[in-house]
Structures are given as C-alpha cells and as structure tokens.
Design a protein around this motif. Structure first.
Motif, PDB file in Angstrom:
ATOM      1  N   GLN A   1       0.798  -1.134   0.008  1.00 43.11           N
ATOM      2  CA  GLN A   1      -0.161   0.025  -0.034  1.00 43.11           C
ATOM      3  C   GLN A   1       0.691   1.286   0.038  1.00 43.11           C
ATOM      4  O   GLN A   1       2.025   1.184   0.610  1.00 43.11           O
ATOM      5  N   GLN A   2       0.679   2.206  -0.568  1.00 42.47           N
ATOM      6  CA  GLN A   2       1.243   3.714  -0.591  1.00 42.47           C
ATOM      7  C   GLN A   2       0.875   4.341   0.748  1.00 42.47           C
ATOM      8  O   GLN A   2      -0.026   4.006   1.502  1.00 42.47           O
ATOM      9  N   GLY A   3       1.857   5.140   1.134  1.00 51.18           N
ATOM     10  CA  GLY A   3       1.914   5.790   2.541  1.00 51.18           C
ATOM     11  C   GLY A   3       2.697   7.072   2.254  1.00 51.18           C
ATOM     12  O   GLY A   3       3.313   7.523   1.417  1.00 51.18           O
ATOM     13  N   SER A   4       2.208   7.963   3.040  1.00 56.52           N
ATOM     14  CA  SER A   4       3.012   9.368   3.343  1.00 56.52           C
ATOM     15  C   SER A   4       3.165   9.913   4.774  1.00 56.52           C
ATOM     16  O   SER A   4       2.265   9.581   5.630  1.00 56.52           O
ATOM     17  N   ILE A   5       4.333   9.949   4.985  1.00 52.08           N
ATOM     18  CA  ILE A   5       4.563  10.673   6.424  1.00 52.08           C
ATOM     19  C   ILE A   5       5.072  12.066   6.633  1.00 52.08           C
ATOM     20  O   ILE A   5       5.888  12.551   5.400  1.00 52.08           O
ATOM     21  N   VAL A   6       4.507  12.784   7.259  1.00 58.54           N
ATOM     22  CA  VAL A   6       5.011  14.117   7.425  1.00 58.54           C
ATOM     23  C   VAL A   6       5.680  14.088   9.037  1.00 58.54           C
ATOM     24  O   VAL A   6       4.776  13.945  10.088  1.00 58.54           O
ATOM     25  N   ASN A   7       6.877  14.224   9.109  1.00 55.57           N
ATOM     26  CA  ASN A   7       7.561  14.683  10.313  1.00 55.57           C
ATOM     27  C   ASN A   7       7.432  15.952  10.655  1.00 55.57           C
ATOM     28  O   ASN A   7       8.078  16.925   9.973  1.00 55.57           O
ATOM     29  N   ILE A   8       6.962  16.521  12.060  1.00 61.10           N
ATOM     30  CA  ILE A   8       6.967  17.746  12.467  1.00 61.10           C
ATOM     31  C   ILE A   8       8.539  17.806  13.068  1.00 61.10           C
ATOM     32  O   ILE A   8       8.814  17.034  14.032  1.00 61.10           O
ATOM     33  N   VAL A   9       9.282  18.836  12.501  1.00 58.51           N
ATOM     34  CA  VAL A   9      10.529  18.961  13.241  1.00 58.51           C
ATOM     35  C   VAL A   9      10.680  20.467  13.888  1.00 58.51           C
ATOM     36  O   VAL A   9       9.858  20.696  14.399  1.00 58.51           O
ATOM     37  N   ALA A  10      11.898  20.932  13.636  1.00 58.30           N
ATOM     38  CA  ALA A  10      12.032  22.386  14.089  1.00 58.30           C
ATOM     39  C   ALA A  10      12.931  23.034  13.208  1.00 58.30           C
ATOM     40  O   ALA A  10      13.522  22.627  12.081  1.00 58.30           O
ATOM     41  N   VAL A  11      13.061  24.431  13.107  1.00 56.95           N
ATOM     42  CA  VAL A  11      13.917  25.184  12.177  1.00 56.95           C
ATOM     43  C   VAL A  11      15.314  25.099  12.809  1.00 56.95           C
ATOM     44  O   VAL A  11      15.737  25.932  13.775  1.00 56.95           O
TER      45      VAL A  11
ATOM     46  N   ALA B   1      10.900   5.175  -1.949  1.00 59.54           N
ATOM     47  CA  ALA B   1      10.169   5.677  -2.967  1.00 59.54           C
ATOM     48  C   ALA B   1       9.718   4.276  -3.694  1.00 59.54           C
ATOM     49  O   ALA B   1       8.707   4.129  -4.401  1.00 59.54           O
ATOM     50  N   GLU B   2      10.543   3.148  -3.661  1.00 63.11           N
ATOM     51  CA  GLU B   2      10.255   1.851  -4.299  1.00 63.11           C
ATOM     52  C   GLU B   2       9.042   1.371  -3.766  1.00 63.11           C
ATOM     53  O   GLU B   2       8.088   0.588  -4.329  1.00 63.11           O
ATOM     54  N   TYR B   3       8.605   1.722  -2.547  1.00 57.88           N
ATOM     55  CA  TYR B   3       7.371   1.145  -1.904  1.00 57.88           C
ATOM     56  C   TYR B   3       6.234   2.218  -1.989  1.00 57.88           C
ATOM     57  O   TYR B   3       5.092   1.988  -1.556  1.00 57.88           O
ATOM     58  N   ASN B   4       6.465   3.402  -2.632  1.00 64.03           N
ATOM     59  CA  ASN B   4       5.454   4.429  -2.746  1.00 64.03           C
ATOM     60  C   ASN B   4       4.993   5.053  -1.530  1.00 64.03           C
ATOM     61  O   ASN B   4       3.945   5.493  -1.267  1.00 64.03           O
ATOM     62  N   ILE B   5       6.190   5.185  -0.862  1.00 57.75           N
ATOM     63  CA  ILE B   5       6.002   5.993   0.522  1.00 57.75           C
ATOM     64  C   ILE B   5       6.866   7.295   0.368  1.00 57.75           C
ATOM     65  O   ILE B   5       7.751   7.306   0.200  1.00 57.75           O
ATOM     66  N   ARG B   6       6.196   8.256   0.522  1.00 52.94           N
ATOM     67  CA  ARG B   6       6.752   9.575   0.594  1.00 52.94           C
ATOM     68  C   ARG B   6       6.911  10.123   2.065  1.00 52.94           C
ATOM     69  O   ARG B   6       6.277   9.812   2.931  1.00 52.94           O
TER      70      ARG B   6
END
Ligand SMILES: CCCCC/C=C/C(=O)SCCNC(=O)CCNC(=O)[C@H](O)C(C)(C)COP(=O)(O)OP(=O)(O)OC[C@H]1O[C@@H](n2cnc3c(N)ncnc32)[C@H](O)[C@@H]1OP(=O)(O)O
Ligand SMILES: NC(=O)C1=CN([C@@H]2O[C@H](COP(=O)(O)OP(=O)(O)OC[C@H]3O[C@@H](n4cnc5c(N)ncnc54)[C@H](OP(=O)(O)O)[C@@H]3O)[C@@H](O)[C@H]2O)C=CC1
Length: 282
Positions: free
Chosen positions: A155-165, A195-200
């Motif tokens: 399955q495709q997936g998408s991750i957004v990591n909250i970081v800091a400046v 990327a090969e797993y369709n994970i951003r």
C-alpha cells in the motif's frame, strides 16, 4: 495595549478557513501523534473537516478523549489510541491493530515530541537521553513501523514529520536541535529508500507557534519569541495543520524528502533563545 495571545481551542479549529474544499480526504485514514493538543489537535481537525477518519495518539488519555469528543460532536470521524512514541514494541502492536481494524493507513503525521529549555553545558545525561529518545528515536519508531506495514501490504503511504527550524541551531535547545536535524536527514535518506514502496517522507519545520507547548517556556524567554522573525509575531497551530494537509495529501504527490519551513522568515532574520537570552548576547 495589545491583546494577550490565547491558545486556540477546538472551537477555533472547527471554524478556521480550510485550505481545500469538500470531502477530499473521504475514505482516508490519518494518524496524528500528539493529537490531543496544539499543532497535532489542529492538524486532526483540518484533516477531519476534509473528510478523513482521524486516529490521534498520545500519553495522556483525557486530552485524547476530549479532542475525540469535540471532533465527533461536530459530526467528524475520529478515535484515539494511548501510545508513547518511545515504546518500540507498543508502536508495532498499535499499527497491527489499526491495519486489522481499518485495513489501511494513508498518512502519518509524526508530530508528538517536545523538550525542555536548558543551556547545553548544563544537560544531565538523562536529560539529553530523554530528549533525543523522544524526538529522534520516537519519530523513527513511528516511521519505521508504519513503513513496514505499507511495504508488506503493498500500500502507498505518506509521512509528515514535524521537526524544528535547525539550520542556525537552536539556542537553549541543543538536544532537540540535534534530534530534529537527525529526523530531517533520516527523512531525506528514507525518502529515497522508500520511494520504491510508494512511501513519501517529508518534514514540516515550525517556527514559534502559539500552542499549549509554549507553557514549557519561561515568561522571560517567551517575551522575546515573537521578535525572533521579521513578521514579529507567532504563527498558529492552524498554519502548521494546513501545511501538513498540503504535503501529506495528494497535493504533495510529487514531493518527497523536502522540508517545508513555516517560521515567518525567522531562519533569515532574528534569533531565538529557548532558555532566555544570556547577558553576553544582549
Ligand atoms: C524555532 C523555535 C522553536 C522553539 C519553540 C519550540 C517549542 C516546542 O517544541 S513546543 C512543544 C513543547 N512541549 C513539550 O516540550 C512537551 C513535551 N516534553 C516532555 O514531555 C518532556 O520535557 C521530555 C520528553 C523532554 C522529558 O520527559 P521525561 O522523559 O518524562 O523526563 P523526566 O521527567 O523523566 O526527566 C528525564 C531527565 O530530563 C531532565 N529534565 C526534564 N525536564 C527538565 C527541565 N525542565 N530542565 C532540566 N532538566 C529537565 C530530568 O531532570 C531528567 O534528568 P535527571 O534529573 O538527570 O535524571
Ligand atoms: N510550538 C512550537 O513553537 C513548536 C513546536 N514544535 C514541535 O511540534 C510538535 C507539537 O508541539 P505543540 O503542539 O506546539 O506542543 P504540545 O506540547 O501541545 O504537543 C506535543 C504533543 O506530543 C505529545 N507527546 C510528547 N511526548 C510524547 C511521547 N513520548 N509519546 C506520545 N506523545 C507524546 C504530547 O501529549 P502527551 O504529553 O499527552 O503524550 C502533546 O500532545 C512537537 O514535536 C514540538 O516539539 C517544533 C517547533 C516549534
């Protein structure tokens, strides 16, 4: 006299303008760690109002209960799981439960985290370990276990990591700066590997955002935070929520390994002292 800032609440997030319209996340499942307060809560509201089912996680059950109650009272779809991001095996079990129940997870907003302000020279070993464990290890455990589920299920997936400046360091927060820089470069690396797993995999870097998290800072330090960027103000949790929707969802489909900074220009101008400005720098 300027009006004192207030921390936005569920009612504010229920009425803030949306970046997209309609039910564009209908049928999708979004997990927001640390979703019982601040940026996580705002992000949960933003995705939920766009049609997603939201799972919020955190350590304090009452905050999760209250947030889910506010969301469901507004006719939105949400549930919660109590989960410490430092518990490697617990996180694996949590994802197994989620996939068993829903059969999918579309987006992970890896937001839970935090630190305490202190001069680096005074860090105890445990203090350093606690912050690095929370923000680097914890973020990684959440990413890796999600990615394994997506890979194994094709399955495709998408991750957004909250970081800091972090480009110019974080005065009074060297431990969290090191951890967040680690997450950024970890994200750039796995953005390619996965990327090969369709994970951003992307990051959002907030500048000073007026949320419950600000309670961790002294009045002296806080009094300078809004002067640390050329806009001379705080951002809001909703600013960050909208960026998460943009990057995490279909609008970000050709973006991976990126860091989106929302800091009112702070990385270009101004300085910030999380533990208060030492006399030497006045
Ligand atoms: C671009 C600019 C951005 C600047 C603004 C950033 C804002 C934010 O990030 S807002 C979000 C803030 N929210 C939080 O930080 C909340 C989450 N924080 C925590 O949960 C904790 O602080 C923790 C995870 C970092 C530590 O939790 P825990 O592992 O439960 O810690 P312990 O109480 O067991 O302590 C371990 C160790 O750390 C020392 N320590 C803890 N707090 C402090 C402190 N305020 N000052 C100094 N040292 C502290 C504690 O003493 C322990 O060390 P030892 O005493 O040596 O055992
Ligand atoms: N506000 C700001 O200016 C900035 C914030 N950030 C980061 O953005 C994120 C959200 O912060 P913000 O909303 O402002 O502050 P909050 O303190 O409101 O949010 C942090 C959330 O993370 C959860 N959390 C913390 N540690 C853990 C853990 N070990 N396991 C599970 N959940 C955890 C907390 O819930 P609980 O304690 O119940 O577990 C809380 O809901 C944090 O990572 C923060 O460091 C980064 C830059 C600037």
């Amino acid at each position: 006299m300027t009006k004192p800032m207030t921390i936005p609440n569920d009612a504010d997030f229920a009425n803030s303008p949306l970046p997209f319209s309609g039910d564009c996340f209908k049928g999708q499942l979004v997990l927001v760690s640390g979703g019982g307060s601040g940026i996580g809560k705002a992000t949960a509201w933003c995705f939920a109002r766009l049609g997603a089912h939201i799972i919020i996680t955190g350590r304090t059950e009452q905050k999760l209960i209250d947030t889910v109650a506010a969301l469901t009272s507004a006719g939105l779809s949400a549930s919660y799981k109590i989960q410490d991001i430092r518990d490697y095996d617990g996180i694996a079990a949590m994802y197994a439960d989620i996939f068993a129940e829903f059969g999918r997870l579309d987006i992970l907003i890896n937001n839970a985290g935090g630190q305490f302000p202190q001069s680096a020279i005074d860090f105890s070993k445990n203090g350093w370990d606690a912050v690095v464990s929370n923000n680097l290890n914890g973020s990684w455990y959440m990413m890796q276990h999600a990615a394994r589920q997506w890979r194994d299920r094709k399955q495709q997936g998408s991750i957004v990591n909250i970081v800091a400046v972090v480009p110019r360091g974080m005065n009074g927060g060297a431990h969290t700066c090191a951890a967040r820089a680690g997450v950024i470069h970890l994200s750039k690396t796995v953005a390619v590997e996965w990327a090969e797993y369709n994970i951003r995999v992307n990051c959002v870097a907030p500048g000073v955002i007026f949320s419950e998290g600000m309670r961790a800072y002294s009045p002296e330090a806080l009094s300078e935070f809004d002067k640390s960027n050329p806009m001379k103000r705080f951002g809001t949790p909703w600013d960050i929520a909208q960026a998460c929707v943009y990057l995490g969802g279909p609008s970000g489909s050709f973006i991976t390994g990126e860091v989106l900074t929302l800091d009112g220009g702070g990385q270009l101008w101004g300085d910030l002292w999380m533990h208060g400005r030492p006399d030497y720098f006045r």
